[in-house]
Design a protein around this motif. Structure first.
Motif, mmCIF file in Angstrom:
data_model
loop_
_atom_site.group_PDB
_atom_site.id
_atom_site.type_symbol
_atom_site.label_atom_id
_atom_site.label_comp_id
_atom_site.label_asym_id
_atom_site.label_seq_id
_atom_site.Cartn_x
_atom_site.Cartn_y
_atom_site.Cartn_z
ATOM 1 N N LYS A 1 49.619 11.742 20.566
ATOM 2 C CA LYS A 1 49.065 10.408 20.287
ATOM 3 C C LYS A 1 48.918 10.192 18.782
ATOM 4 N N LYS A 2 48.391 11.199 18.124
ATOM 5 C CA LYS A 2 48.184 11.100 16.674
ATOM 6 C C LYS A 2 49.491 10.864 15.936
ATOM 7 N N ASN A 3 50.579 11.382 16.463
ATOM 8 C CA ASN A 3 51.873 11.273 15.788
ATOM 9 C C ASN A 3 52.744 10.144 16.338
ATOM 10 N N GLY A 4 52.148 9.280 17.148
ATOM 11 C CA GLY A 4 52.851 8.067 17.574
ATOM 12 C C GLY A 4 53.919 8.264 18.625
ATOM 13 N N VAL A 5 53.832 9.333 19.387
ATOM 14 C CA VAL A 5 54.843 9.576 20.425
ATOM 15 C C VAL A 5 54.755 8.497 21.501
ATOM 16 N N THR A 6 55.918 7.990 21.907
ATOM 17 C CA THR A 6 55.957 6.943 22.935
ATOM 18 C C THR A 6 56.504 7.465 24.269
ATOM 19 N N HIS A 7 57.418 8.451 24.200
ATOM 20 C CA HIS A 7 58.082 8.939 25.411
ATOM 21 C C HIS A 7 58.152 10.476 25.381
ATOM 22 N N VAL A 8 57.978 11.081 26.535
ATOM 23 C CA VAL A 8 58.241 12.510 26.689
ATOM 24 C C VAL A 8 59.403 12.659 27.663
ATOM 25 N N ILE B 1 51.412 21.480 15.184
ATOM 26 C CA ILE B 1 52.177 20.454 15.897
ATOM 27 C C ILE B 1 52.415 19.261 14.981
ATOM 28 N N SER B 2 51.371 18.820 14.295
ATOM 29 C CA SER B 2 51.541 17.737 13.324
ATOM 30 C C SER B 2 52.475 18.156 12.191
ATOM 31 N N GLU B 3 52.393 19.410 11.834
ATOM 32 C CA GLU B 3 53.288 19.928 10.786
ATOM 33 C C GLU B 3 54.746 19.794 11.218
ATOM 34 N N ALA B 4 55.006 20.082 12.484
ATOM 35 C CA ALA B 4 56.368 19.959 13.003
ATOM 36 C C ALA B 4 56.833 18.500 12.967
ATOM 37 N N PHE B 5 55.944 17.580 13.343
ATOM 38 C CA PHE B 5 56.306 16.155 13.284
ATOM 39 C C PHE B 5 56.595 15.732 11.848
ATOM 40 N N ASN B 6 55.775 16.182 10.925
ATOM 41 C CA ASN B 6 55.988 15.823 9.515
ATOM 42 C C ASN B 6 57.321 16.371 9.008
ATOM 43 N N GLU B 7 57.602 17.607 9.377
ATOM 44 C CA GLU B 7 58.848 18.207 8.903
ATOM 45 C C GLU B 7 60.074 17.486 9.488
ATOM 46 N N ALA B 8 60.009 17.159 10.776
ATOM 47 C CA ALA B 8 61.127 16.436 11.393
ATOM 48 C C ALA B 8 61.344 15.101 10.690
ATOM 49 N N GLN B 9 60.241 14.420 10.400
ATOM 50 C CA GLN B 9 60.328 13.108 9.748
ATOM 51 C C GLN B 9 60.916 13.242 8.339
ATOM 52 N N ASN B 10 60.471 14.246 7.617
ATOM 53 C CA ASN B 10 60.910 14.389 6.230
ATOM 54 C C ASN B 10 62.351 14.881 6.109
ATOM 55 N N THR B 11 62.776 15.695 7.067
ATOM 56 C CA THR B 11 64.116 16.288 6.973
ATOM 57 C C THR B 11 65.149 15.545 7.812
ATOM 58 N N LYS B 12 64.677 14.662 8.688
ATOM 59 C CA LYS B 12 65.573 13.957 9.626
ATOM 60 C C LYS B 12 66.387 14.963 10.439
ATOM 61 N N ARG B 13 65.701 15.982 10.874
ATOM 62 C CA ARG B 13 66.325 17.027 11.674
ATOM 63 C C ARG B 13 65.412 17.377 12.853
#
Lengths: 173, 196
Positions: free
Chosen positions: A19-26, A145-157
């Protein structure tokens, strides 16, 4: 006993991080380790579950959702992750979109001998694809978990969260 | 069997504002007829998974019609997607299957049980809202207008004349086409989509 409880990774922690990271779908195939998490996800009005028939679908469905402006995560087991190799390559790594994959780390344990081959090959598999990962075992690891979201966002990977199944409470009654 | 080019010509008349994703050798003909390139997409990238990506797109854009022209070789690689699609019941998803009974890009080898398999029957039994089958252009042309007014997920299988390519990959004529990233960027720009 108290120490044991504190060590458990509560499914609520994962939901809160989503929720904190704005996930819409699992996009997911439930596995034997995550039933309680699945039940909890179903109760969230802001979260849509997309059940897939095979793990490779989850990365492709997620790409389509990303194109449509949504924020999906893939929730699968490490066995299915290996089945998904071509889909991870073509739909996640090559797409240039951020994607977090939450992977049940079947067979992994910290204190005993790992006898399940899928656990032995999980990290080498991710390393071969140069996908970074975060091991999450207890509530204290929630910030990863938030760290993973941040890294995905920053690296586009794609970035993986490996849920160590030695302690988690995803299957509690 | 009928020609993909003829089929696309008839489909274009009923396309409206739909997002269209063509695939495979037969799918190349779509660019000869499309009149709205910014809504044409290339979503390939992994074997048998374009269908899944199109499902995700339909779920992500529920107010847009999403039309996939799939091929039977690709669908066979991931048949479970029929159940996945039927389970989510996207009302805006139109799943056309161009069945030429062979792997046209690798020399025309037959797909398993190519002449007897019933894809429309499989889709219907998996739970699609409706399923159709056509083996001639006239019937297709007479039905496409009403099909495009149906509520999805809709499945349409079509027997297509194969266009077999047998030359080594390096000797084939390259047809310029927009990359996946270019088509995604164009669509997101048109729909004002910004990823969070």
């Amino acid at each position: 006993m108290v120490q044991e409880q504190a060590a458990i990774l509560r499914p609520e922690t994962l939901i809160e991080e989503f929720k904190k990271n704005g996930v819409t779908h699992v996009v997911t195939i439930p596995d034997s380790e995550t039933n309680y998490l699945y039940e909890l996800m179903k109760e969230q009005p802001w979260l849509e579950i997309v059940p897939a028939s095979r793990e490779g679908e989850t990365f492709a469905i997620s790409l389509g959702l990303l194109v449509g402006g949504k924020k999906p995560v893939c929730l699968i087991q490490n066995t299915g992750m290996m089945e998904s190799g071509d889909s991870i390559r073509g739909m996640a790594l090559d797409s240039g979109f951020p994607l977090v994959m939450v992977v049940g780390y079947r067979g992994w344990n910290r204190h005993g001998v790992i006898t399940d081959s899928v656990a032995r090959y999980t990290e080498p598999f991710l390393n071969a694809l140069r996908i970074n990962y975060y091991l999450v075992e207890s509530n204290e690891d929630g910030a990863r978990i938030s760290e993973a979201f941040n890294e995905a966002q920053n690296t586009k990977r794609p970035v993986a969260i490996l849920v160590g199944d030695e302690y988690h409470g995803f299957n509690r009654v | 069997m009928f020609n993909a080019a003829d089929m696309f010509q008839k489909f274009q008349e009923q396309r409206g504002n739909a997002i269209v994703i063509p695939t495979g050798t037969s799918g190349r003909h779509w660019r000869e007829f499309s009149k709205n390139e910014s809504r044409d997409m290339n979503l390939g990238g992994a074997m048998g998974q374009t269908t899944s990506t199109c499902l995700g797109l339909a779920l992500g854009l529920p107010d847009e019609k999403v039309v996939l022209f799939d091929s039977e070789g690709a669908l066979l690689m991931n048949l479970g997607i029929l159940a996945t699609i039927a389970g989510k019941k996207p009302k805006n998803f139109f799943h056309f299957l161009m069945d030429n009974e062979c792997y046209a890009t690798t020399g025309g080898q037959p797909v398993p049980n190519s002449a007897e398999i019933n894809y429309a029957g499989m889709a219907k039994e998996a739970g699609y809202a409706s399923a159709h089958h056509f083996d001639n252009l006239e019937d297709f042309a007479n039905s496409i207008e009403s099909i495009m007014k149906e509520t999805g997920p809709v499945f349409v299988s079509m027997k297509m004349v194969p266009e077999v390519e047998n030359a080594p990959i390096g000797m084939r004529q390259r047809v310029p086409q927009r990359s996946r990233g270019e088509t995604i960027t164009a669509l997101q720009k048109e729909l004002n989509i910004k990823n969070a």
